[in-house]
Structures are given as structure tokens and as C-alpha cells.
Write an enzyme that holds these catalytic residues in place. Structure first.
Site, PDB file in Angstrom:
ATOM      1  N   GLU A 213      -2.833   1.266   6.760  1.00 56.17           N
ATOM      2  CA  GLU A 213      -1.660   1.214   5.880  1.00 56.17           C
ATOM      3  C   GLU A 213      -0.584   2.181   6.364  1.00 56.17           C
ATOM      4  OE1 GLU A 213      -3.206   1.549   1.852  1.00 56.17           O
ATOM      5  OE2 GLU A 213      -4.457  -0.234   2.142  1.00 56.17           O
ATOM      6  N   GLU A 316      -9.257  -5.802   4.480  1.00 56.99           N
ATOM      7  CA  GLU A 316      -9.608  -4.893   3.384  1.00 56.99           C
ATOM      8  C   GLU A 316      -9.105  -5.454   2.075  1.00 56.99           C
ATOM      9  OE1 GLU A 316      -8.944  -0.580   3.939  1.00 56.99           O
ATOM     10  OE2 GLU A 316      -8.585  -0.486   1.781  1.00 56.99           O
TER      11      GLU A 316
END
Ligand SMILES: *[C@@H]1O[C@H](CO)[C@@H](O)[C@H](O)[C@H]1NC(C)=O
Ligand SMILES: *[C@@H]1O[C@H](CO)[C@@H](O)[C@H](O)[C@H]1NC(C)=O
Ligand SMILES: *[C@@H]1O[C@H](CO)[C@@H](O)[C@H](O)[C@H]1NC(C)=O
Length: 483
Positions: A213, A316
Site C-alpha cells: 500500500e 490481500e
């Protein structure tokens, strides 16, 4: 006619109308959304806490039945494990030590292998290959049970590569934390782990991911509860070629680079469009996280990735809805619009509804499997690696075809009122055998049936149908199907 007979007649007409209004899905035999690589889970925290538990490895990575707290669980058969390269170490280097966020959760500190900047040679005392044995052990238990795809991923570079020496992120979280003179060091760190694994641990990483991220602005070293690091897209584009080159120089030319594990589909689109051709050329697979849930342009990301010839994973996914309702609606959206070839849950064992099995990584207690566990089992136990993903023909149906056994798998959910759902196989050159059994498994979203098997459904011509109560997911296996 008595009033209540009239009502009864009206009611039975309404029931009849309901039945003939049932929906039919035509499975698209000519479609091909890719060859399924598998289902997975990230290791990291839960494996650090529970890495020595053979029963948990059985539950997540085998297809057998395992008893957990007197509950019998059908194994999920996950075949992908994501291994987290730690960023923490407690040694001091020339008087400098790791800076720790006051809010850091200790069980989320992952021990890293590269202790100091003195030497890049993994055989020197600058490296400690004994740390993080629990997470590694869970990976090996997974491998023993059939897991065959391993990804190495990083949440933060080693603390000493970071400007503020804090592996939870930069102060404030909005700026880069990897020192500009350490771009290659971060690449060396990951490539050295991949090399060491192939020589000493008995497995090879299929893919290496240097970021987690990275475009998000919440990796704040002053308040962080876990490891994290912001990377501007230009920094990602600078690090990726170093990683390619460090993997190649170690002979790991077939290990691919995945990027960038952005938090949402839309951020992944922006990053894809900004990485530039050099870095993108070094990326073998687009990894994206599913935290945009019902939102975002999954279709745009798929077009970009497939247009560039890249694989695409939802690498994810997680949320706190233990009922399985959120999971199934987002997973269906992924199948219909994103077309990933693998789908990876975040923490298999966690509290607050996040886990597939409830557990506490501090007290090391393990609770019950959530209903979400059984909802996911409807997919993972039937849509297996190597199958061809087909267009399910509706937004509530997923289909997969196993050419070697001539088996068609259909998973469908009914979120509306109870009804019959029809499945039309007329597009196949052989749509099963008329009158043959179609095995069926059923899980009620929320609570109720937990992956219950039934033998009560049969092919009729080129169709079969099944009654779906409200909020039910069902899986069907049809034999003798030929594309
Ligand atoms: C353990 O995991 C739970 C759920 O993520 C979290 O709330 C808790 O703070 C964790 N404990 C530690 C020490 O990491
Ligand atoms: C499919 O789309 C319809 C109409 O937009 C919607 O009502 C329904 O909830 C969707 N089903 C699923 C499983 O997303
Ligand atoms: C259904 O039939 C199959 C094949 O004959 C068998 O293996 C399976 O155990 C049966 N399942 C149930 C629930 O009866």
C-alpha cells in the site's frame, strides 16, 4: 368459497408465479478469464504467533477434516502463502537503534534478517538467518500440505534504511521513508532472502513484492501500530529495476516482481498509469488489495493489466464481517469484473470478525471458525489450481472448468428472496449426462448450514436447478462436461 380458501389459492398462485419467475443462468462455455493459480493467505502476524500449530496448517492448507475445539472443519486447501520479510531488529549500529512508534503492537513487529549496513554478504554477521522461525515454519507446514506458490512481501524496508529509523513509516506518513541512497539496499535485502530460501529452506519464491500500500498516506511512524512505508510512485519506479537486477544477478531470473499492492483498485489504476514503461516492464504481475470492497473500477484495472500481458491477483482482502456476507459479495465482484487468477485472504486467524478462525495473537488462544470460513470453503475446495475460469453468466454465479477430469464447478449465491435458480449448460458440447447426479454443498450466510453436502440434484437435459433459500451460497459439481 371461504375467505381463507381464497387466500390459500391466492397464496399458491403467488408461489407458482414465484417459481416460474426464477432466474436462469447460461454458463458461458466459450469464455476464458484465465487459469486459476489458487487461493492464499498472508502469513506475517498470525504465523508469527501460531507458526508451530500443525492443526492450523491442516485447516488452512489441506483439504482434510480437522477437529478444532471439537468442531470438525473441512480444510480450505489454500495453496498460496505470502511470507512477510520483517523490518525490525533490536541491535544497535554505531550507537543507532530502531525507533518504535508508541502505538506499535508488539506482535506485529516482524524480525528482519539484515541487521546492519556493514555487509551485503548474507554469510557475514550482518545477517541473522535464525530470526522469524515461526513464520517460516508455517510456510514449510503449508508446503508439506501442498502449497506451491510462495510470495515474499515487505511492509517496510529494514528500519536502518529508513530516514527516521522507524519501520512504521515516516513522521506524518505522507512522505517517503526509504533513504534515497538505500533504494538498492532494499532490493538487495529482498533478493538475498529469496536466494537464501532457495538454497537453504527448500522452496523458491514465485514472486517478490517490495511495497505494501505504498501510495497510502497512513504509514505514520509517530502513531503506527504495524510496519509500513510510503513510497511515491517515482520511488517505486526507481526501486523496481534495482530489484529486477539484484534477482537476476543471483540467478533468480524466473522469480517475478509483483507490484504495487495498493490499497484499492482505483489507486492501483493510478499507479499503473504512472509507473512508466521501464519499471512496468520489470513487473510480472499486478497485485492489488480489495479494501475498496463494493467500489472502484475493477474493470479498468483488469483492462490495463491484461492489455499489458500481466497477471492480476487480489493479493490481500479482509474485513470484520464474520457472517461471510461482505466476503461473498466482494469476491463475486472480483470474479465478474477484476478477473484475478488468485485470491489471497489477509490474516487467517484474527479477532473482531477479521479472522477466518477467531484467535488472539497475544494470549495465543484459538476460538471457532467463523461463518465466513465456510462461505470461503464453498469456493476454495472446488475451484482449484489449473481450472479455467468461465463467465458465470450472471452477477451471482462463478464457474470453473477442469479439462483433465471434465468437471464443471458452479458457485452461486442468492442474496434475494428464496427461489429456484436454474443453470443452463446448453453452450457446452456435452452438458453432463441426462439424469446424472450433481453434487451440492450449501452454506447459509450469517448462521446456519456450514458447508453441508447433499446428493439430491440431477441433470435434466442440458439444465439443472436447485432451491436457494435467502442468503445462501451453494456449490455444484457437474461431471462429464465437455467444452
Ligand atoms: C492481535 O490481533 C488483534 C486483532 O488484529 C489486535 O486487536 C491485537 O491488538 C493484536 N495484538 C497484538 C499484540 O498484536
Ligand atoms: C446482482 O445485481 C442485482 C441488480 O443490480 C442486485 O440486486 C443483486 O444484489 C446483485 N447480486 C449480487 C450477488 O451481487
Ligand atoms: C454423494 O455421492 C458421492 C458419489 O457417489 C459420494 O462420494 C458422496 O459421499 C455422496 N455425498 C453424500 C452427502 O451423500
Amino acid at each position: 368459497m371461504h375467505l381463507h380458501s381464497l387466500l390459500a389459492l391466492t397464496f399458491s398462485i403467488a408461489r407458482f408465479v414465484l417459481v416460474i419467475a426464477d432466474e436462469t443462468t447460461v454458463i458461458n462455455a466459450a469464455s476464458n478469464w484465465g487459469t486459476w493459480e489458487g487461493w492464499g493467505v498472508s502469513l506475517a502476524w498470525w504465523a508469527k504467533a501460531f507458526g508451530n500449530r500443525d492443526d492450523l496448517a491442516d485447516i488452512f492448507f489441506s483439504l482434510g477434516e480437522t477437529s478444532l475445539n471439537s468442531q470438525s472443519l473441512p480444510g480450505l486447501g489454500l495453496n498460496i502463502a505470502r511470507y512477510n520479510a520483517g523490518a525490525c531488529s533490536s541491535n544497535s549500529i554505531s550507537g543507532e537503534t530502531m525507533v518504535v512508534s508508541p502505538d506499535m503492537i508488539l506482535s506485529r513487529q516482524m524480525q528482519g534478517y539484515w541487521l546492519d549496513w556493514d555487509s551485503t554478504d548474507p554469510s557475514t554477521a550482518s545477517w541473522d538467518w535464525a530470526v522469524d522461525s515461526n513464520q517460516r515454519n508455517m510456510l514449510l507446514l503449508a508446503k508439506d500440505r501442498g502449497a506451491n506458490i510462495f510470495e515474499l512481501f515487505s511492509n517496510s524496508p529494514m528500519w536502518w534504511m529508513c530516514y527516521n529509523h522507524n519501520p512504521s513509516g515516516s513522521n506524518g506518513g505522507t512522505s517517503d521513508n526509504l533513504q534515497s541512497w538505500n533504494y538498492d539496499q532494499h532490493a538487495i535485502y529482498l533478493a538475498a532472502i529469496a536466494k537464501y530460501a532457495s538454497q537453504n529452506w527448500g522452496f523458491s519464491f514465485t514472486s517478490i513484492e517490495a511495497f505494501n500500500e505504498p501510495s497510502s498516506a497512513w504509514w505514520n511512524g509517530e502513531t503506527g501500530t504495524q510496519e509500513g512505508c510510503h513510497f511515491n510512485v517515482a520511488t517505486q519506479a526507481a526501486v523496481i529495476p534495482y530489484l529486477r537486477s539484484e534477482l537476476n544477478s543471483r540467478g533468480l531470473t524466473s522469480a517475478i516482481i509483483s507490484a504495487s499492492d495498493e490499497n484499492t483498485y482505483d489507486i492501483a489504476v493510478t499507479t499503473f498509469n504512472s509507473l512508466g514503461s521501464t519499471a512496468l516492464g520489470d513487473v510480472g504481475r499486478i497485485n492489488v488489495h480489495g479494501y475498496q470492497y463494493g467500489g472502484g473500477r475493477r474493470d479498468t484495472l483488469y483492462s490495463l493489466a491484461s492489455g499489458a500481458g500481466k497477471k492480476l491477483w487480489n493479493s490481500e482482502y479482509g474485513e470484520s464481517d464474520a457472517t461471510g456476507g461482505q466476503l461473498i459479495s466482494n469476491l463475486l465482484l472480483d470474479f465478474v469484473w477484476l478477473h484475478p487468477t488468485a485470491w489471497v485472504y489477509w490474516q487467517a486467524l484474527d479477532s473482531g470478525g477479521w479472522g477466518l478462525v477467531d484467535g488472539d495473537n497475544d494470549s495465543l488462544t484459538v476460538g471457532a471458525a467463523s461463518q465466513k470460513y465456510f462461505v470461503l470453503a464453498q469456493f476454495t475446495r472446488h475451484i482449484r489450481p489449473g481450472m479455467r475460469i468461465l463467465g458465470g453468466g450472471s452477477n451471482y454465479t462463478v464457474a470453473a472448468y477442469d479439462a483433465s477430469t471434465e468437471k464443471l464447478v458452479i458457485v452461486a449465491v442468492n442474496l434475494g428472496s428464496a427461489q429456484y435458480l436454474n443453470f443452463d449448460l446448453s453452450e457446452f458440447s456435452q452438458s453432463g449426462v441426462n439424469g446424472a447426479l450433481v453434487q451440492r454443498w450449501s452454506t447459509q450466510i450469517g448462521s446456519g448450514n456450514q458447508y453441508v453436502a447433499y446428493n439430491d440434484t440431477y441433470i435434466s437435459g442440458t439444465k439443472f436447478w436447485s432451491y436457494f433459500g435467502s442468503n445462501i451460497v451453494q456449490t455444484f459439481e457437474v461431471n462429464n462436461v465437455v467444452l
